[in-house]
Design an enzyme around this catalytic site. Sequence first.
Site, PDB file in Angstrom:
ATOM      1  N   THR A   1      -1.587   4.162   3.376  1.00  0.00           N
ATOM      2  CA  THR A   1      -2.335   4.875   2.328  1.00  0.00           C
ATOM      3  C   THR A   1      -2.537   6.359   2.649  1.00  0.00           C
ATOM      4  O   THR A   1      -2.127   7.215   1.853  1.00  0.00           O
ATOM      5  CB  THR A   1      -3.679   4.164   2.023  1.00  0.00           C
TER       6      THR A   1
ATOM      7  N   SER B   1       0.822  -1.220   0.000  1.00  0.00           N
ATOM      8  CA  SER B   1       0.000   0.000   0.000  1.00  0.00           C
ATOM      9  C   SER B   1       0.852   1.264   0.000  1.00  0.00           C
ATOM     10  O   SER B   1       0.430   2.301  -0.514  1.00  0.00           O
ATOM     11  CB  SER B   1      -0.916   0.030   1.222  1.00  0.00           C
TER      12      SER B   1
HETATM   13 ZN    ZN Z   1      -2.405  -5.253   2.542  1.00  0.00          ZN
END
Ligand code: ZN
Length: 349
Positions: free
Chosen positions: A125, A72
Amino acid sequence: MKILKILTLLLASGSLFAQEKPKNVILLVGDGMGLSQISTAFYYKDGPSNFEQFKNIGFIKTSSTSSKVTDSAAGATAFASGKKTYNGAIGVDADTLSIPTIVEELDAINFKTGLISLSTITHATPACFYAHVKSRNMHEEIAEQLAHSQVDFFAGAGLQYFTQRSDKKNLFKEMKLKGYQMDSIGLATSIEPGKKYGFISEKEALPAKHISRGDFHPKATQLALDYLSQSKDGFFLMSEGSFIDWAGHQNNAEMLVAEQLDFDEVLGVVLDFAKKDKNTLVVVTADHETGGVALTKGKTSDELSLKFNTKSHTAALIPIFAYGPGSETFQGIYENNEVYHKIKQLLAL
Ligand SMILES: [Zn+2]
């Protein structure tokens, strides 16, 4: 002759090939959301999936500089800063040098910016949109960078990285002094344009949808839109469905369907806003697929069975959906870091 004249006039005024420009951008990231995950919304939702509203659809290639299978951090850095980097990198390039994020670039020209996550707000993220560190595990450093950022609105979990730090700083208090309205319990019901807002739950993450999260994600996204849309200069919002990834890691079908349907609700909130507003570009995609999910035939021909092939991420191409001014730009097959460049080009930055 007459047609030629009209054509020449149209060309001169630029109206024939003028690219529609959005004022606002909403990026929805379904962490770990591949095509099978998206498909569950079509089989398990009462009524049509909000994904059906999109006309402009493409695929992104997600590999990072260190692996065919991204994580991510590298995925979100590509979206936020337009560069491919190594797995684990937060807002830094393959040589660990800081690269500006779209949130920083837009804050500098008076855009309002917002970030929503269901995991910690320091998780990979959301972090890639405001922080620059060489490893995603540096949560305290990432929290400190959020405290010094210009982000106008954020909601997520991870209060401990702000208040129970090894350096004994209380970033929650520091941000209050900086003018943030900080809340550790719930979301505000009314929100004022001149202020900044931070909502951080005490937990390591918000609860999963099938346990007890309720409508936190659609509600937080609506609240962010009510607030950010008061900006005269435009806004950027990133809202993450974090648990689709975790359901994949856990190979938990019940959790996966609940998270995907919740994400579909958020999609509804965002598309309703964009339809009324008419100046907002909505981009919906994922950093990677998680779980190698397959929808196979269940016990009866009416039933489906969700099968998992791995507890990790996979390298499958990821669908990308766009709505609003400039959305046709997102058709085709391209690298994940192009998402950043397409958004910037549409905003004429
Ligand atoms: Zn993941």
